[in-house]
Design a protein around this motif. Structure first.
Motif, PDB file in Angstrom:
ATOM      1  N   PRO A 122       0.711  15.497  11.823  1.00 24.93           N
ATOM      2  CA  PRO A 122       0.319  15.188  10.448  1.00 24.93           C
ATOM      3  C   PRO A 122       0.230  16.479   9.643  1.00 24.93           C
ATOM      4  O   PRO A 122      -0.324  17.478  10.120  1.00 24.93           O
ATOM      5  N   GLY A 123       0.782  16.516   8.463  1.00 24.56           N
ATOM      6  CA  GLY A 123       0.752  17.716   7.635  1.00 24.56           C
ATOM      7  C   GLY A 123      -0.508  17.740   6.792  1.00 24.56           C
ATOM      8  O   GLY A 123      -0.673  16.894   5.911  1.00 24.56           O
ATOM      9  N   ASP A 175       0.864  -1.177   0.000  1.00 25.95           N
ATOM     10  CA  ASP A 175       0.000   0.000   0.000  1.00 25.95           C
ATOM     11  C   ASP A 175       0.902   1.228   0.000  1.00 25.95           C
ATOM     12  O   ASP A 175       1.684   1.432   0.932  1.00 25.95           O
ATOM     13  N   PHE A 176       0.797   2.043  -1.031  1.00 27.62           N
ATOM     14  CA  PHE A 176       1.652   3.216  -1.169  1.00 27.62           C
ATOM     15  C   PHE A 176       0.960   4.446  -0.590  1.00 27.62           C
ATOM     16  O   PHE A 176      -0.253   4.581  -0.650  1.00 27.62           O
ATOM     17  N   TYR A 177       1.769   5.374  -0.057  1.00 27.11           N
ATOM     18  CA  TYR A 177       1.255   6.560   0.618  1.00 27.11           C
ATOM     19  C   TYR A 177       1.715   7.837  -0.096  1.00 27.11           C
ATOM     20  O   TYR A 177       2.744   7.852  -0.762  1.00 27.11           O
ATOM     21  N   ASN A 178       0.928   8.906   0.099  1.00 27.83           N
ATOM     22  CA  ASN A 178       1.361  10.236  -0.347  1.00 27.83           C
ATOM     23  C   ASN A 178       1.039  11.284   0.717  1.00 27.83           C
ATOM     24  O   ASN A 178       0.812  12.445   0.416  1.00 27.83           O
ATOM     25  N   ASP A 179       1.031  10.864   1.972  1.00 25.00           N
ATOM     26  CA  ASP A 179       0.732  11.782   3.068  1.00 25.00           C
ATOM     27  C   ASP A 179       2.006  12.421   3.614  1.00 25.00           C
ATOM     28  O   ASP A 179       3.115  12.007   3.303  1.00 25.00           O
ATOM     29  N   LEU A 180       1.815  13.453   4.437  1.00 27.71           N
ATOM     30  CA  LEU A 180       2.923  14.199   5.034  1.00 27.71           C
ATOM     31  C   LEU A 180       2.856  14.132   6.547  1.00 27.71           C
ATOM     32  O   LEU A 180       1.776  14.234   7.132  1.00 27.71           O
ATOM     33  N   TYR A 181       4.013  13.967   7.178  1.00 27.21           N
ATOM     34  CA  TYR A 181       4.136  14.074   8.624  1.00 27.21           C
ATOM     35  C   TYR A 181       5.357  14.920   8.944  1.00 27.21           C
ATOM     36  O   TYR A 181       6.386  14.834   8.264  1.00 27.21           O
ATOM     37  N   LEU A 182       5.235  15.764   9.977  1.00 25.36           N
ATOM     38  CA  LEU A 182       6.348  16.605  10.402  1.00 25.36           C
ATOM     39  C   LEU A 182       6.763  16.206  11.809  1.00 25.36           C
ATOM     40  O   LEU A 182       5.910  15.992  12.680  1.00 25.36           O
ATOM     41  N   TYR A 183       8.072  16.106  12.023  1.00 24.74           N
ATOM     42  CA  TYR A 183       8.584  15.755  13.352  1.00 24.74           C
ATOM     43  C   TYR A 183       9.422  16.905  13.884  1.00 24.74           C
ATOM     44  O   TYR A 183      10.395  17.333  13.247  1.00 24.74           O
ATOM     45  N   ASP A 184       9.040  17.425  15.046  1.00 24.63           N
ATOM     46  CA  ASP A 184       9.761  18.500  15.717  1.00 24.63           C
ATOM     47  C   ASP A 184      10.792  17.867  16.643  1.00 24.63           C
ATOM     48  O   ASP A 184      10.444  17.265  17.661  1.00 24.63           O
ATOM     49  N   THR A 185      12.083  17.986  16.300  1.00 29.54           N
ATOM     50  CA  THR A 185      13.130  17.350  17.092  1.00 29.54           C
ATOM     51  C   THR A 185      13.320  18.020  18.440  1.00 29.54           C
ATOM     52  O   THR A 185      13.829  17.400  19.375  1.00 29.54           O
ATOM     53  N   VAL A 186      12.929  19.288  18.554  1.00 25.21           N
ATOM     54  CA  VAL A 186      13.079  20.009  19.830  1.00 25.21           C
ATOM     55  C   VAL A 186      12.007  19.556  20.827  1.00 25.21           C
ATOM     56  O   VAL A 186      12.303  19.257  21.992  1.00 25.21           O
ATOM     57  N   LYS A 187      10.754  19.490  20.351  1.00 23.48           N
ATOM     58  CA  LYS A 187       9.655  19.096  21.230  1.00 23.48           C
ATOM     59  C   LYS A 187       9.392  17.592  21.212  1.00 23.48           C
ATOM     60  O   LYS A 187       8.551  17.109  21.983  1.00 23.48           O
ATOM     61  N   SER A 188      10.082  16.866  20.347  1.00 25.64           N
ATOM     62  CA  SER A 188       9.880  15.424  20.175  1.00 25.64           C
ATOM     63  C   SER A 188       8.403  15.113  19.973  1.00 25.64           C
ATOM     64  O   SER A 188       7.776  14.371  20.722  1.00 25.64           O
ATOM     65  N   VAL A 198       3.851  27.445   9.647  1.00 28.65           N
ATOM     66  CA  VAL A 198       2.454  27.197   9.996  1.00 28.65           C
ATOM     67  C   VAL A 198       2.125  25.754   9.648  1.00 28.65           C
ATOM     68  O   VAL A 198       2.309  25.324   8.512  1.00 28.65           O
ATOM     69  N   MET A 199       1.631  24.998  10.630  1.00 24.17           N
ATOM     70  CA  MET A 199       1.244  23.612  10.392  1.00 24.17           C
ATOM     71  C   MET A 199      -0.245  23.478  10.653  1.00 24.17           C
ATOM     72  O   MET A 199      -0.738  23.876  11.710  1.00 24.17           O
ATOM     73  N   THR A 200      -0.974  22.936   9.686  1.00 16.99           N
ATOM     74  CA  THR A 200      -2.399  22.723   9.816  1.00 16.99           C
ATOM     75  C   THR A 200      -2.648  21.256  10.129  1.00 16.99           C
ATOM     76  O   THR A 200      -2.190  20.378   9.399  1.00 16.99           O
ATOM     77  N   LEU A 224       6.304  22.345  -2.233  1.00 16.41           N
ATOM     78  CA  LEU A 224       5.305  22.702  -1.223  1.00 16.41           C
ATOM     79  C   LEU A 224       5.900  23.716  -0.265  1.00 16.41           C
ATOM     80  O   LEU A 224       6.952  23.470   0.338  1.00 16.41           O
ATOM     81  N   ASP A 225       5.233  24.869  -0.118  1.00 14.60           N
ATOM     82  CA  ASP A 225       5.659  25.899   0.836  1.00 14.60           C
ATOM     83  C   ASP A 225       5.285  25.439   2.235  1.00 14.60           C
ATOM     84  O   ASP A 225       4.103  25.353   2.582  1.00 14.60           O
ATOM     85  N   LEU A 226       6.280  25.137   3.078  1.00 13.48           N
ATOM     86  CA  LEU A 226       6.023  24.612   4.418  1.00 13.48           C
ATOM     87  C   LEU A 226       5.512  25.681   5.370  1.00 13.48           C
ATOM     88  O   LEU A 226       5.006  25.363   6.453  1.00 13.48           O
ATOM     89  N   HIS A 227       5.641  26.957   5.019  1.00 14.41           N
ATOM     90  CA  HIS A 227       5.093  28.031   5.836  1.00 14.41           C
ATOM     91  C   HIS A 227       3.589  28.168   5.595  1.00 14.41           C
ATOM     92  O   HIS A 227       2.807  28.305   6.522  1.00 14.41           O
ATOM     93  N   LYS A 228       3.189  28.106   4.337  1.00 10.30           N
ATOM     94  CA  LYS A 228       1.774  28.253   4.000  1.00 10.30           C
ATOM     95  C   LYS A 228       1.014  26.931   4.114  1.00 10.30           C
ATOM     96  O   LYS A 228      -0.145  26.922   4.515  1.00 10.30           O
ATOM     97  N   MET A 229       1.644  25.838   3.719  1.00  6.90           N
ATOM     98  CA  MET A 229       1.000  24.521   3.703  1.00  6.90           C
ATOM     99  C   MET A 229      -0.344  24.581   2.980  1.00  6.90           C
ATOM    100  O   MET A 229      -1.333  24.003   3.429  1.00  6.90           O
ATOM    101  N   ASP A 230      -0.390  25.308   1.850  1.00  2.44           N
ATOM    102  CA  ASP A 230      -1.671  25.464   1.162  1.00  2.44           C
ATOM    103  C   ASP A 230      -1.863  24.441   0.048  1.00  2.44           C
ATOM    104  O   ASP A 230      -2.869  23.754  -0.001  1.00  2.44           O
ATOM    105  N   GLN A 231      -0.886  24.319  -0.853  1.00  2.00           N
ATOM    106  CA  GLN A 231      -1.049  23.400  -1.962  1.00  2.00           C
ATOM    107  C   GLN A 231       0.299  23.091  -2.591  1.00  2.00           C
ATOM    108  O   GLN A 231       1.245  23.852  -2.489  1.00  2.00           O
ATOM    109  N   TRP A 232       0.358  21.918  -3.242  1.00  4.44           N
ATOM    110  CA  TRP A 232       1.546  21.524  -3.980  1.00  4.44           C
ATOM    111  C   TRP A 232       1.616  22.302  -5.293  1.00  4.44           C
ATOM    112  O   TRP A 232       0.602  22.467  -5.974  1.00  4.44           O
TER     113      TRP A 232
END
Length: 596
Positions: free
Chosen positions: A346-347, A329-342, A399-401, A478-486
């Motif tokens: 989900p993006g 099963d292939f994926y196209n989702d996004l996840y962000l990991y904050d190394t400071v806050k551990s 900005v992360m939604t 993908l603009d990671l600040h806006k997180m609006d669209q690819w």
């Protein structure tokens, strides 16, 4: 205490087994690698004839996976090196070098004398010193028939200021491997894990090596604590303060019987921490239990690191293994990991303002619409019946939604469409309303990704349908600040993908085709064209079930389910599971619907 002691014994036992297997693999693969060394030497002799640097403006690179994509340390450019392509019968390895100019949206192919030989599944790290350098270690070379493998243990540096390759001859480094990970931590390149494979055996590693950019020397680290189990293709992210690196996930396999192998997708996380003064450092392993919404288990995901040590995970594949079959099963989702806050996030793409207003008007009443606005501002909001949407603004302005779906009755049509998209992880998928869909990269694994100036760039990779592998050459941003669209930089061409050559392994079939071509005249060519049209069983777009006026994608999929299921079954063969066929059928119906 008993459980901890048991786990430590298990890890030590695994390390002993790995050491024995390494010796076994080394003996059995030596002859194979000697054969491939002569082939690699031929490539190097051809490259040695090039004496000048040649830079040529060019189209985007050809389809490939397992290459390296790195952000230039000094310029608004990306650097793509190497990779592989497989057409069903023959494997192609590359050592070509491309530079992508972000502002001009243009590619340049740079032919520099004496480059590293062709490879894939290597690692590359860009560093700012010396006017900018790209360090490349290890990787894999395969024979054209894919039956023999050579694993590199060489270290190269591309001096970006002078356009020159240099092979660094430093002893004491890691053994030959691919699928490992390498990152910059302070002024050291840290290498972890990977695997070595021959036609008969394989071994996975969990060792750690450090290469000093000051002394140009290797050293093997001996961290205290319980280390991760051996693995390849994991996440490796430097902690922003330079105190260590984070290891997450990965893949490994073991032989359970003589001819039976079992793969394992790892989803654990570890911190490799540095203590002490420079030159007198001590390293230690510790288990990490991050908070937030963790990605579902997968391998082959893409990983890039942005500002403040925030890692961005994209896509991947989760294989379903049985004794004689392997489906993914292939994926196209996004996840962000904050190394400071551990913490995992989900993006979620926000879409444009017009789409937001449409979704708000679809809510029940004005009060709920106001609540949604409060949630998007990151404030505490009343819980809705199906989902809660929040925007989190971090210290660096990113900005992360985040969308959290709450089970309940009366779920809206948009959520139902999202669920169906989750089932159709084979073709192009859009996550928003059919009236104004947002384009996303199709699900894939082994893609290349990099972050430059707050933007995530994604190139190529592959996905599978049945026994066929599709290698991609599309390119997204993908603009990671806006997180609006690819943003689509290089569009995937469905017709090109359909025509992409795929050869079966049977030589007899190839011989029959060649004999048929030699005997075929003009009349035979016409007959062949007619038979091809008949064999497609109505795959022409004009013969697909038409979309009715006002019909939603969900209604269309339900009404035409039997047709698309039959078409998917014909393409994928009788041995593929019904569940897999159903997923592909839904995806095919959705793509056709959106094309109308």
């Amino acid at each position: 205490m008993g459980k901890k002691g048991k786990n430590e014994k298990k890890v030590k036992g695994a390390e002993k087994t790995a050491a024995k297997m390494e010796k076994k693999v080394s003996k059995r693969s030596k002859r194979e690698e000697e054969d491939l060394e002569s082939l690699i030497a031929e490539f190097q002799s051809l490259d040695a004839k090039k004496t000048t640097v040649v830079e040529t403006t060019c189209p985007p690179p050809s389809p490939r996976l397992s290459a390296s994509l790195s952000a230039h340390p000094e310029k608004d450019e990306l650097i793509l090196f190497g990779g592989e392509f497989f057409n069903g019968k023959k494997t192609y390895l590359y050592n070509d070098l491309f530079f992508y100019n972000i502002k001009k949206n243009s590619w340049v192919k740079s032919e520099i004398p004496n480059p590293p030989p062709p490879r894939c599944a290597h690692q590359a790290v860009a560093v700012p010193q010396g006017g900018g350098q790209l360090w490349v270690f290890g990787g894999e070379f395969a024979s054209p028939n894919g039956e023999q493998f050579y694993h590199y243990k060489d270290l190269w540096v591309l001096h970006l200021a002078t356009n020159t390759w240099e092979n660094i001859k430093a002893t004491g480094g890691p053994s030959g491997r691919s699928g490992h990970r390498m990152v910059l931590s302070k002024r050291q390149l840290l290498v972890f894990g990977g695997f070595h494979e021959s036609t008969r055996d394989f071994i996975y590693y969990n060792d750690v090596y450090s290469f000093s950019l000051d002394t140009f020397s290797w050293s093997r680290l001996s961290p205290s604590g319980t280390s991760p189990l051996p693995r390849s293709a994991c996440q490796m992210t430097s902690v922003p303060d330079g105190s260590g690196v984070i290891i997450y996930g990965g893949y490994s396999k073991v032989r359970v019987k003589k001819d039976v192998e079992k793969g394992t997708i790892h989803s654990d996380m570890f911190l490799l921490k540095r203590d002490g003064k420079e030159g007198q450092e001590k390293w230690s392993w510790s288990r990490v239990s991050p908070s937030g919404s963790k990605p579902p288990p997968r391998s082959g995901f893409s990983m890039a690191v942005g500002a403040a040590g925030r890692a961005v995970l994209f896509g991947g594949v989760c294989d379903e293994e049985e004794e004689e079959t392997l489906e993914g099963d292939f994926y196209n989702d996004l996840y962000l990991y904050d190394t400071v806050k551990s913490r995992w996030f989900p993006g979620q793409l926000r879409g444009n303002k017009t789409e937001k207003k449409k979704r708000r008007r679809g809510k029940k009443g004005e009060a709920e619409g106001e609540g949604a606005e409060e949630q998007e501002a990151g404030e505490e909001a009343p819980q809705g019946p199906t989902e809660v949407v929040k925007e989190i603004v971090t210290e660096d302005g990113t900005v992360m939604t985040i969308k959290e779906v709450i089970p309940g009755a009366g779920q809206e049509e948009e959520e139902e469409e999202d669920e169906e998209e989750d089932d159709g992880k084979i073709t192009q998928i859009n996550t928003h309303s059919a009236s104004a869909p947002l384009v996303e990269p199709c699900p894939r694994s082994s893609a290349m990704s990099a972050v430059r100036q707050g933007k995530l760039f994604l190139y190529g990779g592959m996905f599978e349908v049945g026994n066929r592998q599709f290698t991609l050459s599309d390119f997204y941003c993908l603009d990671l600040h806006k997180m609006d669209q690819w943003e689509v930089l290089v569009e995937i061409d469905p017709k090109m993908q359909e025509m992409q050559e795929w050869l079966e392994e049977s030589d007899s079939e190839d011989e029959e085709e060649e004999e048929g071509e030699e005997a075929k005249g003009a009349e035979g060519e016409e007959d062949e064209e007619d038979s091809e049209e008949e064999s497609e069983d109505g795959e022409d777009e004009d013969e697909h079930p038409a979309v009715q006026e006002g019909e939603t994608v969900t209604d269309y999929q339900a009404r035409t389910e039997q047709y698309w299921t039959g078409l998917a079954r014909n393409n994928m063969g009788p041995d593929v599971k019904d569940k897999k066929v159903a997923k592909v059928a839904l995806a095919m119906a959705k793509v056709f619907y959106e094309d109308q």
